[in-house]
Design a protein around this motif. Structure first.
Motif, mmCIF file in Angstrom:
data_model
loop_
_atom_site.group_PDB
_atom_site.id
_atom_site.type_symbol
_atom_site.label_atom_id
_atom_site.label_comp_id
_atom_site.label_asym_id
_atom_site.label_seq_id
_atom_site.Cartn_x
_atom_site.Cartn_y
_atom_site.Cartn_z
ATOM 1 N N GLU A 1 45.558 32.529 41.620
ATOM 2 C CA GLU A 1 45.230 33.957 41.562
ATOM 3 C C GLU A 1 46.407 34.754 41.019
ATOM 4 O OE1 GLU A 1 43.756 37.613 44.472
ATOM 5 O OE2 GLU A 1 44.170 35.650 45.342
ATOM 6 N N TYR B 1 30.488 31.675 30.627
ATOM 7 C CA TYR B 1 30.720 31.239 32.008
ATOM 8 C C TYR B 1 30.520 29.733 32.152
ATOM 9 C CZ TYR B 1 30.700 30.971 37.038
ATOM 10 O OH TYR B 1 30.987 30.628 38.330
ATOM 11 N N LYS C 1 33.366 27.188 33.717
ATOM 12 C CA LYS C 1 33.166 26.165 34.756
ATOM 13 C C LYS C 1 33.606 24.787 34.276
ATOM 14 C CE LYS C 1 28.838 26.998 35.591
ATOM 15 N NZ LYS C 1 27.488 26.991 36.156
ATOM 16 N N ARG D 1 40.129 24.794 46.200
ATOM 17 C CA ARG D 1 40.027 26.220 46.536
ATOM 18 C C ARG D 1 40.337 27.088 45.323
ATOM 19 N NH1 ARG D 1 42.934 28.456 51.294
ATOM 20 N NH2 ARG D 1 41.440 30.107 50.990
ATOM 21 N N SER E 1 39.744 26.236 42.273
ATOM 22 C CA SER E 1 38.578 26.134 41.391
ATOM 23 C C SER E 1 37.465 27.068 41.859
ATOM 24 C CB SER E 1 38.074 24.693 41.298
ATOM 25 O OG SER E 1 37.402 24.289 42.463
ATOM 26 N N TYR E 2 37.279 27.191 43.175
ATOM 27 C CA TYR E 2 36.266 28.112 43.701
ATOM 28 C C TYR E 2 36.613 29.555 43.328
ATOM 29 C CZ TYR E 2 34.629 24.278 46.703
ATOM 30 O OH TYR E 2 34.147 23.084 47.172
ATOM 31 N N TRP E 3 37.885 29.923 43.481
ATOM 32 C CA TRP E 3 38.313 31.280 43.151
ATOM 33 C C TRP E 3 38.124 31.537 41.661
ATOM 34 C CZ3 TRP E 3 41.623 33.865 39.972
ATOM 35 C CH2 TRP E 3 41.844 35.206 40.274
ATOM 36 N N LYS F 1 36.059 30.170 39.563
ATOM 37 C CA LYS F 1 34.640 30.305 39.218
ATOM 38 C C LYS F 1 34.067 31.626 39.723
ATOM 39 C CE LYS F 1 33.800 25.362 39.065
ATOM 40 N NZ LYS F 1 33.233 24.207 39.785
ATOM 41 N N ALA F 2 34.516 32.064 40.883
ATOM 42 C CA ALA F 2 34.007 33.318 41.454
ATOM 43 C C ALA F 2 34.420 34.524 40.610
ATOM 44 C CB ALA F 2 34.500 33.489 42.888
ATOM 45 N N TYR F 3 35.645 34.493 40.061
ATOM 46 C CA TYR F 3 36.152 35.649 39.322
ATOM 47 C C TYR F 3 36.226 35.433 37.812
ATOM 48 C CZ TYR F 3 37.147 37.493 43.894
ATOM 49 O OH TYR F 3 37.013 37.944 45.171
ATOM 50 N N LYS G 1 40.786 35.031 31.375
ATOM 51 C CA LYS G 1 39.510 35.558 31.869
ATOM 52 C C LYS G 1 38.375 35.192 30.914
ATOM 53 C CE LYS G 1 37.271 38.727 34.471
ATOM 54 N NZ LYS G 1 36.611 38.243 35.642
ATOM 55 N N LEU H 1 31.694 36.640 32.446
ATOM 56 C CA LEU H 1 30.891 36.353 33.631
ATOM 57 C C LEU H 1 29.408 36.601 33.428
ATOM 58 C CD1 LEU H 1 33.096 37.635 36.584
ATOM 59 C CD2 LEU H 1 32.539 35.286 35.984
#
Length: 95
Positions: free
Chosen positions: A26, A46, A50, A65, A67-69, A71-73, A91, A94
């Motif tokens: 992050e 998007y 991924k 974790r 990778s989850y963040w 994908k979420a943002y 970035k 999305l």
């Protein structure tokens, strides 16, 4: 002195190849977004975000974790092909 030098070199080797955890990921994403010209291009889809995140995860460059963040943002890693390390986090799109 030699033992200390060898120990320090071993420490640098271990830490330079450690996977980025969620906080590091992050932080890098938000820092790289502030640097003009760091990620100059049209944002990727998007689905491509991924794919790149999953590839970095499978290579051990980022944690699950992170990778989850990502994908979420919508932030994905750019991996240097020579050093096999994360060079930047950019970035994606999305939508």
């Amino acid at each position: 002195m030699r033992i200390l030098t060898v120990a320090f070199a071993g420490f640098l080797t271990l830490t330079s190849f450690a996977a980025l955890d969620m906080q590091q990921y992050e932080f890098r994403a938000l820092q790289d977004a502030k640097i003009p010209g760091r990620c100059v291009y049209s944002p990727i889809s998007y689905d491509n975000v991924k794919l790149r995140i999953d590839w970095a995860l499978n290579q051990g460059l980022i944690t699950e974790r992170a990778s989850y963040w990502g994908k979420a943002y919508g932030y994905y890693p750019i991996v240097d092909m020579f050093s096999n390390q994360v060079a930047a986090i950019c970035k994606g799109d999305l939508t």
